[in-house]
Design an enzyme around this catalytic site. Structure first.
Site, PDB file in Angstrom:
ATOM      1  N   ASP A  30      36.037  32.138 125.443  1.00  0.00           N
ATOM      2  CA  ASP A  30      36.922  33.241 125.080  1.00  0.00           C
ATOM      3  C   ASP A  30      38.280  33.143 125.762  1.00  0.00           C
ATOM      4  O   ASP A  30      38.794  34.111 126.309  1.00  0.00           O
ATOM      5  CB  ASP A  30      36.266  34.582 125.419  1.00  0.00           C
ATOM      6  CG  ASP A  30      36.974  35.747 124.710  1.00  0.00           C
ATOM      7  OD1 ASP A  30      37.605  35.495 123.672  1.00  0.00           O
ATOM      8  OD2 ASP A  30      36.892  36.881 125.205  1.00  0.00           O
TER       9      ASP A  30
ATOM     10  N   TYR B 177      45.649  40.324 115.114  1.00  0.00           N
ATOM     11  CA  TYR B 177      46.382  40.695 116.314  1.00  0.00           C
ATOM     12  C   TYR B 177      46.268  42.188 116.553  1.00  0.00           C
ATOM     13  O   TYR B 177      45.840  42.955 115.690  1.00  0.00           O
ATOM     14  CB  TYR B 177      47.855  40.292 116.202  1.00  0.00           C
ATOM     15  CG  TYR B 177      48.065  38.827 115.948  1.00  0.00           C
ATOM     16  CD1 TYR B 177      47.261  37.870 116.570  1.00  0.00           C
ATOM     17  CD2 TYR B 177      49.050  38.378 115.077  1.00  0.00           C
ATOM     18  CE1 TYR B 177      47.443  36.518 116.338  1.00  0.00           C
ATOM     19  CE2 TYR B 177      49.245  37.034 114.837  1.00  0.00           C
ATOM     20  CZ  TYR B 177      48.442  36.105 115.467  1.00  0.00           C
ATOM     21  OH  TYR B 177      48.628  34.771 115.233  1.00  0.00           O
TER      22      TYR B 177
ATOM     23  N   ARG C 283      42.184  35.303 114.592  1.00  0.00           N
ATOM     24  CA  ARG C 283      41.851  36.707 114.805  1.00  0.00           C
ATOM     25  C   ARG C 283      43.003  37.613 114.407  1.00  0.00           C
ATOM     26  O   ARG C 283      44.151  37.209 114.381  1.00  0.00           O
ATOM     27  CB  ARG C 283      41.510  36.937 116.281  1.00  0.00           C
ATOM     28  CG  ARG C 283      40.200  36.282 116.697  1.00  0.00           C
ATOM     29  CD  ARG C 283      40.046  36.304 118.187  1.00  0.00           C
ATOM     30  NE  ARG C 283      38.710  35.867 118.589  1.00  0.00           N
ATOM     31  CZ  ARG C 283      38.381  35.560 119.828  1.00  0.00           C
ATOM     32  NH1 ARG C 283      39.278  35.617 120.781  1.00  0.00           N
ATOM     33  NH2 ARG C 283      37.146  35.175 120.119  1.00  0.00           N
TER      34      ARG C 283
ATOM     35  N   TRP D  99      42.992  27.635 112.098  1.00  0.00           N
ATOM     36  CA  TRP D  99      42.367  26.927 113.218  1.00  0.00           C
ATOM     37  C   TRP D  99      41.347  25.927 112.689  1.00  0.00           C
ATOM     38  O   TRP D  99      40.511  26.269 111.852  1.00  0.00           O
ATOM     39  CB  TRP D  99      41.702  27.922 114.169  1.00  0.00           C
ATOM     40  CG  TRP D  99      42.696  28.814 114.842  1.00  0.00           C
ATOM     41  CD1 TRP D  99      43.338  29.901 114.309  1.00  0.00           C
ATOM     42  CD2 TRP D  99      43.191  28.677 116.175  1.00  0.00           C
ATOM     43  NE1 TRP D  99      44.190  30.448 115.216  1.00  0.00           N
ATOM     44  CE2 TRP D  99      44.124  29.734 116.380  1.00  0.00           C
ATOM     45  CE3 TRP D  99      42.937  27.787 117.219  1.00  0.00           C
ATOM     46  CZ2 TRP D  99      44.795  29.905 117.590  1.00  0.00           C
ATOM     47  CZ3 TRP D  99      43.597  27.960 118.415  1.00  0.00           C
ATOM     48  CH2 TRP D  99      44.520  29.002 118.604  1.00  0.00           C
TER      49      TRP D  99
ATOM     50  N   CYS E  52      42.755  28.641 104.603  1.00  0.00           N
ATOM     51  CA  CYS E  52      41.487  29.111 105.160  1.00  0.00           C
ATOM     52  C   CYS E  52      40.371  28.905 104.145  1.00  0.00           C
ATOM     53  O   CYS E  52      40.551  29.161 102.951  1.00  0.00           O
ATOM     54  CB  CYS E  52      41.594  30.588 105.547  1.00  0.00           C
ATOM     55  SG  CYS E  52      40.039  31.312 106.153  1.00  0.00           S
TER      56      CYS E  52
ATOM     57  N   CYS F 286      56.094  42.622 135.513  1.00  0.00           N
ATOM     58  CA  CYS F 286      57.056  43.727 135.420  1.00  0.00           C
ATOM     59  C   CYS F 286      56.379  45.067 135.668  1.00  0.00           C
ATOM     60  O   CYS F 286      57.018  45.999 136.175  1.00  0.00           O
ATOM     61  CB  CYS F 286      57.741  43.717 134.059  1.00  0.00           C
ATOM     62  SG  CYS F 286      56.602  43.709 132.654  1.00  0.00           S
TER      63      CYS F 286
ATOM     64  N   CYS G 268      40.948  31.071 109.342  1.00  0.00           N
ATOM     65  CA  CYS G 268      42.062  31.855 109.871  1.00  0.00           C
ATOM     66  C   CYS G 268      41.686  32.460 111.217  1.00  0.00           C
ATOM     67  O   CYS G 268      40.519  32.619 111.544  1.00  0.00           O
ATOM     68  CB  CYS G 268      42.464  32.949 108.878  1.00  0.00           C
ATOM     69  SG  CYS G 268      41.155  34.124 108.493  1.00  0.00           S
TER      70      CYS G 268
ATOM     71  N   HIS H 171      56.904  44.927 127.952  1.00  0.00           N
ATOM     72  CA  HIS H 171      57.710  44.815 129.169  1.00  0.00           C
ATOM     73  C   HIS H 171      57.913  46.206 129.767  1.00  0.00           C
ATOM     74  O   HIS H 171      57.995  47.198 129.040  1.00  0.00           O
ATOM     75  CB  HIS H 171      59.062  44.184 128.830  1.00  0.00           C
ATOM     76  CG  HIS H 171      59.946  43.945 130.011  1.00  0.00           C
ATOM     77  ND1 HIS H 171      59.568  43.172 131.083  1.00  0.00           N
ATOM     78  CD2 HIS H 171      61.193  44.405 130.303  1.00  0.00           C
ATOM     79  CE1 HIS H 171      60.548  43.140 131.976  1.00  0.00           C
ATOM     80  NE2 HIS H 171      61.542  43.891 131.529  1.00  0.00           N
TER      81      HIS H 171
ATOM     82  N   TYR I  97      35.990  29.448 121.766  1.00  0.00           N
ATOM     83  CA  TYR I  97      35.366  30.714 121.396  1.00  0.00           C
ATOM     84  C   TYR I  97      34.273  31.084 122.392  1.00  0.00           C
ATOM     85  O   TYR I  97      34.090  32.252 122.729  1.00  0.00           O
ATOM     86  CB  TYR I  97      34.771  30.622 119.987  1.00  0.00           C
ATOM     87  CG  TYR I  97      35.807  30.523 118.895  1.00  0.00           C
ATOM     88  CD1 TYR I  97      36.618  31.601 118.577  1.00  0.00           C
ATOM     89  CD2 TYR I  97      35.976  29.340 118.182  1.00  0.00           C
ATOM     90  CE1 TYR I  97      37.575  31.523 117.579  1.00  0.00           C
ATOM     91  CE2 TYR I  97      36.934  29.238 117.175  1.00  0.00           C
ATOM     92  CZ  TYR I  97      37.728  30.332 116.882  1.00  0.00           C
ATOM     93  OH  TYR I  97      38.679  30.236 115.903  1.00  0.00           O
TER      94      TYR I  97
END
Length: 809
Positions: A253, A212, A210, A198, A188, A325, A208, A771, A250
């Site tokens: 989105d 999580y 986003r 990216w 990065c 589910c 780098c 799930h 971006y």
């Protein structure tokens, strides 16, 4: 009577399928029967609707249509001769399971009501100069060659998953800045990260990704680079192969397709044909993140146990169509309730059935018809055979159906449920009950979902004047907080967390069995029952801001009570997370002590005076759209992100996220559609997560000025609960429909004693991933429904559930 004489009277109604016609030749309109079923499928040659034998007869009686194309596929076994020859040379043999299954198509005309059969071969022998024969054969040919309605449905159901071509791809501007990207050794440009990188396809900047939802991932330098430059497209390094790569827009989105990716990569010296995958795709990362929650998955799914598969009426699974589910679990529970069975399983005996038959041509868009279709399949006495290859195994021990059309209809027009992303099961329950209520109102009936609805009383006491206000509202679920400070094993949890913290950098260390906090259910009830302190409450008694206490009690107890455990919260790093906690849920529940008492003799009501309106000259808050994007990455809808920023004075991401988590019930209400509102201004405010009454109050205080109303409603956020509900107007609970809901009629009441009969569990660290499975008590035994898998449960994990369903004893 000759064949020609039989067909001539039916000729006026025979049609040839056109471009806009849906041909139901692979799945029935009122059932999941296919041509592979024992009786095959009967396709009307006027409307092209498909039925099993029973519904074909009923449809004929209602419409008078007589001519049907009977389509049937008969299984035959074809031995793989080439494989046999090869094995005979090698001295081997061909076992039975090396045979492949094929089908013989048997198509014939049938005239109802006698079910007179006319073979197509017999028709073909008649001279083609007979006009009626030519028309009938053309109709048959059109039906057989057309794309089936179910295949069209498959295409529609994947709309949320297919990556669309980016609007920036074709005309993407790439700078001639001499940047060339090496085949490895990436880092990065803003930090030391070497993973989750990216490449911006405009200037070649490597950043780098986003962060999580669980706090891992990148440092958001990619999105920051976009905010500075507005260069829209980036490709994830390490996912590039000769067949494609992960490309993110971006500006849009979302993940997108770039048909000129090879050309765009070549600009920076990257040859796609020579690249190999070295890093996980976004899909693979999501799966890995889901699995990080440890043995919660194994416990809830009862993995490692030899569970006895079950099949039969009430034991039919629902296929997962890509993160459905949450829907499968909710529908399984609803269809186990007698009131829903009476309406959607035994619908043939319902007064509205003939009306449904008359409008069956709209089966692909009628939610009530799809609910009836699913109910009939789930409780049919025959074993369901869908015809899907996955269900053709001779050793098949369970059966399932794929309610693709129902899924599309229930999510139509909804910002979340129309996609194939994972959703919150509680929000979906509220949404589907609203849609059912709308449909039942149009049919002149009462929604079976009324069994869940109850009324609560909110008592607010101004601490400055000691005067009170009582308001009533209806709800569909009891949301219970989980006080972690009440855990009975604090010492063991702290010891386990210390071990995890000490070894979190060493992935090779086996931590052992997870130790999660064990919280008594009584502590959750006590937390709900205690008074809640409201800061800055505008008191109509002292005509200024003051502290107030709020207490909630039951006015009525429903026949069926839904208990939602508020497991989703926010971590110390300001990212949403789920509490990994064990709550000792009781099989029998007594809530009679939470019965509302109403206004007491020694209490004085607060004066009915409206809060002062916001000054017209007061400037509106300029929302930080960068913060909106950052918050939305945590799984919140954009409208809620903007509302949170306004409510917290646009002070940044952290206060806004905290506000969202503290106002979770408003978020659930905001997820429901508001199609019935005729006033655009009311709809706009409701979309922010507020009730219609609150929206009307704000508009009234600001002379129906939308911008001023939005500002007013957020500046009076703390006293919104004191806005009384007018029972003559729709409330937030019917926000998805056009049906005014009377807050007193149709509400059942009785004892607050309940018995547990079902619960839905969530596995994963966030509502946007993971799930769902459900456990339902049937005939004295617990049964686990894990999408298409249905089995007898050995150890139902009642302590790890998310939503619990109780019925009155």
């Amino acid at each position: 009577m000759s064949i020609t004489d039989s067909l001539v009277p039916l000729l006026p109604k025979v049609r040839i399928p056109g471009i806009g016609d849906n041909v139901y030749k692979e799945e029935g309109c009122f059932s999941f029967d296919t041509p592979k079923c024992e009786d095959g499928l009967y396709v009307c040659m006027t409307t092209f609707l498909g039925f099993n034998r029973k519904f074909a007869q009923l449809y004929h009686e209602v419409t008078g249509n007589k001519l049907f194309l009977h389509m049937k596929q008969i299984k035959k076994e074809v031995r793989n001769l080439n494989f046999i020859f090869y094995l005979s040379i090698e001295g081997g043999f061909t076992p039975d399971n090396d045979n492949k299954v094929e089908y013989d198509d048997v198509n014939e005309l049938v005239i109802l009501p006698e079910y007179t059969v006319i073979n197509l071969e017999d028709i073909e022998d008649i001279p083609s100069v007979v006009s009626c024969i030519k028309l009938v054969l053309a109709s048959v040919s059109g039906i057989l060659s057309s794309t089936s309605a179910s295949k069209k449905e498959d295409e529609l159901s994947w709309d949320g998953e297919i990556r669309s071509v980016s609007k920036h791809a074709v005309g993407l501007k790439q700078l001639d800045n001499g940047v060339k990207i090496p085949p490895s050794g990436w880092k990065c440009s803003k930090c030391d990260l070497t993973k989750n990188l990216w490449l911006n396809l405009t200037d070649g900047e490597i950043s780098c990704g986003r962060r999580y939802f669980d706090g891992t991932g990148g440092n958001n330098h990619g999105i920051e680079h976009f905010k500075t430059t507005q260069y829209p497209l980036a490709v994830k390094l390490g996912t590039i192969t000769h067949s494609g790569a992960d490309v993110h827009s971006y500006d849009e989105d979302t993940m997108v397709e770039d048909p000129k990716l090879a050309q765009h990569l070549s600009h920076f010296g990257i040859n796609m044909m020579n690249m190999e995958k070295t890093e996980q795709t976004m899909t693979e990362l999501e799966i890995e993140l889901n699995e990080r929650v440890g043995n919660e998955w194994d416990i809830i799914q009862e993995s490692g146990k030899s569970l006895k598969p079950l099949r039969g009426p009430g034991l039919v699974g629902l296929d997962n169509m890509g993160n459905t589910c949450y829907m499968n679990s909710v529908m399984q529970v609803l269809y186990t309730i007698p009131e829903f069975q009476d309406r959607f399983v035994n619908f043939i005996f319902h007064p509205c059935f003939l009306f449904l038959l008359k409008r069956v041509s709209d089966a692909s868009s009628d939610f009530t018809i799809q609910l009836c279709k699913l109910g009939l399949a789930m409780y049919s006495p025959e074993i369901i055979q869908t015809g899907n290859s996955a269900h053709e195994n001779k050793e098949m021990t369970s059966c399932s159906v794929t309610p693709r059309t129902m899924k599309r209809i229930v999510g139509k027009g909804h910002v979340e449920f129309s996609t194939n992303r994972q959703q919150d099961a509680h929000e979906f329950l509220l949404h589907v009950l609203s849609v059912i209520e709308r449909g039942e109102h149009k049919n002149g009936g009462i929604s079976p979902g009324e069994i869940f609805r109850f009324m609560v009383e909110d008592r607010i006491e101004c601490q400055a004047s000691k005067q009170v206000r009582y308001t009533k509202r209806s709800d569909y679920a009891l949301a219970l907080p989980i006080p972690l400070e009440a855990a009975t094993n604090k010492a063991a949890v702290e010891e386990y967390q210390a071990v995890v913290e000490a070894n979190k950098k060493d992935v090779n260390v086996k931590i052992g069995q997870i130790v999660r906090p064990v919280v008594p259910f009584t502590a959750c009830i006590d937390s709900f029952a205690q008074d809640e302190l409201i800061q800055d409450f505008w008191s109509s008694a002292v005509k200024e801001k003051a502290e107030a206490k709020k207490r909630t009690r039951f006015v009525t107890f429903p026949d069926h009570l839904v208990v939602q455990m508020k497991k989703f919260t926010i971590g110390d790093d300001w990212t949403p997370k789920k509490l990994d906690v064990s709550v000792e849920m009781p099989d029998n529940l007594n809530l009679n002590e939470l019965r509302a008492s109403g206004l007491q003799k020694d209490e004085t009501l607060l004066p009915d005076i409206e809060p002062p309106p916001a000054p017209p000259s007061e400037p509106l808050i300029d929302i930080d759209e960068e913060a909106v994007v950052a918050i939305s990455q945590m799984g919140f809808p954009l409208s809620r992100c903007r509302a949170a920023l306004v409510a917290t004075g646009n002070m940044g991401v952290e206060p806004a996220v905290m506000w969202l988590m503290e106002n979770n019930s408003d978020a659930n209400e905001a997820s429901t559609e508001c199609n019935h509102a005729t006033d655009d201004n009311i709809s706009s405010i409701v979309a922010m997560g507020f009730t219609q009454e609150q929206a009307k109050k704000a508009l009234k205080a600001t002379n129906n000025n939308l911008e001023r109303a939005a500002d007013w409603i957020f500046s009076h956020i703390d006293e919104l609960d004191s806005i009384e509900v007018d029972s003559s107007e729709p409330t937030n609970q019917d926000a998805a429909g056009d049906v005014p809901m009377d807050t007193t009629n149709n509400l059942k009441d009785g004892s607050g004693n309940y018995e547990l009969y079902a619960f839905i569990s969530h596995m994963g660290s966030s509502t946007i991933c993971g799930h769902y499975v459900c456990h339902i008590k049937k005939d004295g035994r617990w049964v686990i429904f894990n999408d298409e898998k249905v089995a007898e449960s050995e150890q139902p994990p009642k302590d790890l559930g998310y939503m619990y369903f109780y019925k009155r004893v």
